[in-house]
Design a protein around this motif. Structure first.
Motif, PDB file in Angstrom:
ATOM      1  N   ILE A 297      49.914  34.857  44.973  1.00 29.95           N
ATOM      2  CA  ILE A 297      50.064  36.268  45.318  1.00 29.95           C
ATOM      3  C   ILE A 297      51.340  36.839  44.711  1.00 29.95           C
ATOM      4  O   ILE A 297      51.338  37.929  44.122  1.00 29.95           O
ATOM      5  CB  ILE A 297      50.074  36.447  46.854  1.00 29.95           C
ATOM      6  N   PHE A 298      52.435  36.084  44.835  1.00 28.41           N
ATOM      7  CA  PHE A 298      53.728  36.557  44.335  1.00 28.41           C
ATOM      8  C   PHE A 298      53.702  36.749  42.827  1.00 28.41           C
ATOM      9  O   PHE A 298      54.035  37.819  42.306  1.00 28.41           O
ATOM     10  CB  PHE A 298      54.816  35.556  44.729  1.00 28.41           C
ATOM     11  N   ARG A 299      53.267  35.717  42.110  1.00 26.46           N
ATOM     12  CA  ARG A 299      53.263  35.816  40.650  1.00 26.46           C
ATOM     13  C   ARG A 299      52.165  36.745  40.143  1.00 26.46           C
ATOM     14  O   ARG A 299      52.340  37.405  39.110  1.00 26.46           O
ATOM     15  CB  ARG A 299      53.133  34.423  40.038  1.00 26.46           C
ATOM     16  N   GLY A 300      51.056  36.805  40.864  1.00 21.68           N
ATOM     17  CA  GLY A 300      50.009  37.747  40.474  1.00 21.68           C
ATOM     18  C   GLY A 300      50.482  39.185  40.589  1.00 21.68           C
ATOM     19  O   GLY A 300      50.189  40.018  39.722  1.00 21.68           O
ATOM     20  N   THR A 301      51.235  39.476  41.664  1.00 21.64           N
ATOM     21  CA  THR A 301      51.783  40.822  41.835  1.00 21.64           C
ATOM     22  C   THR A 301      52.782  41.155  40.741  1.00 21.64           C
ATOM     23  O   THR A 301      52.765  42.252  40.169  1.00 21.64           O
ATOM     24  CB  THR A 301      52.464  40.955  43.208  1.00 21.64           C
ATOM     25  N   LEU A 302      53.659  40.187  40.424  1.00 14.20           N
ATOM     26  CA  LEU A 302      54.637  40.415  39.371  1.00 14.20           C
ATOM     27  C   LEU A 302      53.967  40.610  38.006  1.00 14.20           C
ATOM     28  O   LEU A 302      54.397  41.444  37.202  1.00 14.20           O
ATOM     29  CB  LEU A 302      55.612  39.234  39.296  1.00 14.20           C
ATOM     30  N   THR A 303      52.910  39.847  37.754  1.00 17.22           N
ATOM     31  CA  THR A 303      52.186  39.995  36.487  1.00 17.22           C
ATOM     32  C   THR A 303      51.560  41.376  36.376  1.00 17.22           C
ATOM     33  O   THR A 303      51.625  42.025  35.322  1.00 17.22           O
ATOM     34  CB  THR A 303      51.094  38.919  36.370  1.00 17.22           C
ATOM     35  N   ALA A 304      50.979  41.844  37.479  1.00 19.38           N
ATOM     36  CA  ALA A 304      50.380  43.185  37.484  1.00 19.38           C
ATOM     37  C   ALA A 304      51.443  44.257  37.276  1.00 19.38           C
ATOM     38  O   ALA A 304      51.233  45.219  36.522  1.00 19.38           O
ATOM     39  CB  ALA A 304      49.635  43.416  38.793  1.00 19.38           C
ATOM     40  N   LEU A 305      52.601  44.097  37.920  1.00 24.08           N
ATOM     41  CA  LEU A 305      53.678  45.073  37.760  1.00 24.08           C
ATOM     42  C   LEU A 305      54.239  45.036  36.340  1.00 24.08           C
ATOM     43  O   LEU A 305      54.587  46.087  35.782  1.00 24.08           O
ATOM     44  CB  LEU A 305      54.795  44.784  38.767  1.00 24.08           C
ATOM     45  N   LEU A 306      54.320  43.834  35.759  1.00 24.05           N
ATOM     46  CA  LEU A 306      54.806  43.720  34.384  1.00 24.05           C
ATOM     47  C   LEU A 306      53.877  44.449  33.420  1.00 24.05           C
ATOM     48  O   LEU A 306      54.332  45.180  32.533  1.00 24.05           O
ATOM     49  CB  LEU A 306      54.921  42.243  33.988  1.00 24.05           C
ATOM     50  N   PHE A 307      52.574  44.265  33.604  1.00 25.93           N
ATOM     51  CA  PHE A 307      51.624  44.957  32.738  1.00 25.93           C
ATOM     52  C   PHE A 307      51.672  46.462  32.970  1.00 25.93           C
ATOM     53  O   PHE A 307      51.607  47.255  32.021  1.00 25.93           O
ATOM     54  CB  PHE A 307      50.204  44.445  32.971  1.00 25.93           C
ATOM     55  N   ALA A 308      51.811  46.873  34.250  1.00 24.81           N
ATOM     56  CA  ALA A 308      51.902  48.301  34.559  1.00 24.81           C
ATOM     57  C   ALA A 308      53.149  48.907  33.915  1.00 24.81           C
ATOM     58  O   ALA A 308      53.106  50.018  33.381  1.00 24.81           O
ATOM     59  CB  ALA A 308      51.935  48.512  36.070  1.00 24.81           C
ATOM     60  N   PHE A 309      54.256  48.165  33.945  1.00 24.36           N
ATOM     61  CA  PHE A 309      55.480  48.641  33.311  1.00 24.36           C
ATOM     62  C   PHE A 309      55.297  48.763  31.798  1.00 24.36           C
ATOM     63  O   PHE A 309      55.714  49.736  31.180  1.00 24.36           O
ATOM     64  CB  PHE A 309      56.631  47.687  33.628  1.00 24.36           C
TER      65      PHE A 309
ATOM     66  N   ASP B 106      57.736  25.625  43.720  1.00 19.99           N
ATOM     67  CA  ASP B 106      57.380  24.748  44.842  1.00 19.99           C
ATOM     68  C   ASP B 106      56.742  25.488  46.003  1.00 19.99           C
ATOM     69  O   ASP B 106      56.500  24.888  47.055  1.00 19.99           O
ATOM     70  CB  ASP B 106      58.639  24.006  45.336  1.00 19.99           C
ATOM     71  N   TRP B 107      56.476  26.780  45.831  1.00 17.88           N
ATOM     72  CA  TRP B 107      55.855  27.528  46.924  1.00 17.88           C
ATOM     73  C   TRP B 107      54.425  27.040  47.129  1.00 17.88           C
ATOM     74  O   TRP B 107      53.727  26.662  46.181  1.00 17.88           O
ATOM     75  CB  TRP B 107      55.841  29.014  46.609  1.00 17.88           C
ATOM     76  N   SER B 108      53.992  27.097  48.370  1.00 14.17           N
ATOM     77  CA  SER B 108      52.641  26.651  48.691  1.00 14.17           C
ATOM     78  C   SER B 108      51.631  27.763  48.418  1.00 14.17           C
ATOM     79  O   SER B 108      51.982  28.940  48.340  1.00 14.17           O
ATOM     80  CB  SER B 108      52.567  26.235  50.171  1.00 14.17           C
ATOM     81  N   SER B 109      50.384  27.380  48.277  1.00 12.01           N
ATOM     82  CA  SER B 109      49.303  28.350  48.101  1.00 12.01           C
ATOM     83  C   SER B 109      48.997  28.985  49.455  1.00 12.01           C
ATOM     84  O   SER B 109      49.067  28.299  50.496  1.00 12.01           O
ATOM     85  CB  SER B 109      48.072  27.625  47.567  1.00 12.01           C
ATOM     86  N   PRO B 110      48.661  30.270  49.538  1.00 18.02           N
ATOM     87  CA  PRO B 110      48.371  31.189  48.422  1.00 18.02           C
ATOM     88  C   PRO B 110      49.569  32.030  47.989  1.00 18.02           C
ATOM     89  O   PRO B 110      49.429  32.914  47.162  1.00 18.02           O
ATOM     90  CB  PRO B 110      47.287  32.080  49.008  1.00 18.02           C
ATOM     91  N   TRP B 111      50.779  31.755  48.586  1.00 16.44           N
ATOM     92  CA  TRP B 111      51.913  32.640  48.354  1.00 16.44           C
ATOM     93  C   TRP B 111      52.374  32.648  46.905  1.00 16.44           C
ATOM     94  O   TRP B 111      52.771  33.691  46.380  1.00 16.44           O
ATOM     95  CB  TRP B 111      53.066  32.250  49.290  1.00 16.44           C
ATOM     96  N   LEU B 112      52.306  31.464  46.257  1.00 13.24           N
ATOM     97  CA  LEU B 112      52.714  31.417  44.856  1.00 13.24           C
ATOM     98  C   LEU B 112      51.823  32.312  43.993  1.00 13.24           C
ATOM     99  O   LEU B 112      52.299  33.092  43.165  1.00 13.24           O
ATOM    100  CB  LEU B 112      52.670  29.977  44.340  1.00 13.24           C
TER     101      LEU B 112
END
Length: 275
Positions: free
Chosen positions: A73-85, A65-71
């Motif tokens: 940014i948050f999930r994009g950062t986590l996706t990048a960290l997941l791939f980096a891991f 339910d987070w508003s844009s652009p925070w949703l």
């Protein structure tokens, strides 16, 4: 002194690549396990890229339910960290899996390096199945350590500034250290050096170990490079192992630190000095 040790470690890597360049048959011999493992890892990383967004969304339902652009940014950062891991783990486990798949190949390559450098060639005296079991067991222990440090660094990645500067550097150092351990294990296992002793030896030569492992880790990030560098990496790691645990008849290593810790005895079997 530390910069000198970094240079010594990097020198092992370069000497190993020069060794296989001068022994073309052994270079081709050492490529086969890496090619098999590369196909498997490429498929796994492609699957991670395709499914990372879904995994992140599944793991963070509270953010729906987070508003844009925070949703984004948050999930994009986590996706990048997941791939980096995933990439971080892949760099380390690639070597472990390749060495396990190619155990007979790399054992022969490492023995040939020892033989070409002169002196006696150490042998564990164990049957192949036992060597494979020890290699798989030790590789699993290393992977568990890597996963622990990977999770820790992944969590530290959320710290502002530090997570984007210090953490990646630490990640490469951790990767380089354990990558060097996996590669030197081929020669050190033949010398009867157990995992605990190998880690102690490498910690005692930490800068030398990082000088060998970190550049190799960076090179392994380039597609296909790992396959072509693996034979030379095994050769260079064998040269490094010869200095870590030298032949007693050869005298002390002139580049070693004063009173270094040494592992227990190991066995040698004399062989012809054939190239």
């Amino acid at each position: 002194m530390r910069m000198r040790d970094l240079g010594v470690g990097f020198g092992y890597l370069m000497k190993g690549q020069r060794w296989v360049a001068g022994h073309g048959r052994w270079f081709g011999f050492g490529l086969l396990p890496g090619l098999v493992t590369l196909v498997l890892y490429t498929a796994a990383l492609v699957g991670l890229v395709l499914g990372a967004d879904d995994v992140t969304a599944w793991a963070t339902p509270f953010a729906d339910d987070w508003s844009s652009p925070w949703l984004g940014i948050f999930r994009g950062t986590l996706t990048a960290l997941l791939f980096a891991f995933g990439l971080f783990v892949a760099v380390i486990t690639f070597t472990a899996v390749t060495l396990l798949v190619g155990q007979p190949f790399y054992e022969n390559l490492s023995e040939q390096v020892d033989r070409s450098e002169g002196g006696d060639v150490p042998h564990s005296g164990l049957p192949l199945w036992r060597e494979l079991w020890i290699s798989a067991r030790d590789s699993l222990r290393i992977v568990l350590r890597v996963v622990f440090y990977g999770v820790l660094l992944f969590a530290c990645g959320f710290i502002p500034v530090v997570g984007q500067t210090v953490v990646p550097v630490l990640g490469f150092c951790v990767s380089g250290f354990f990558l060097a351990e996996e590669l030197t294990a081929v020669a050190l296992q033949r010398r009867g050096v157990e995992l605990k002793e190998r880690l102690a030896l490498l910690r005692g030569r930490r800068m030398r170990t990082l000088g060998f492992g970190v550049p190799l880790t960076l090179a392994f990030l380039v597609p296909f490079v790992a396959v072509f560098l693996m034979p030379g990496a095994v050769a260079g790691a064998t040269l490094m192992a010869r200095d870590l645990v030298p032949d007693p008849a050869a005298g002390p290593d002139p580049t070693a630190d004063p009173d270094p810790a040494r592992p227990g005895p190991y066995t040698f079997r004399k062989t012809d000095q054939a190239d």
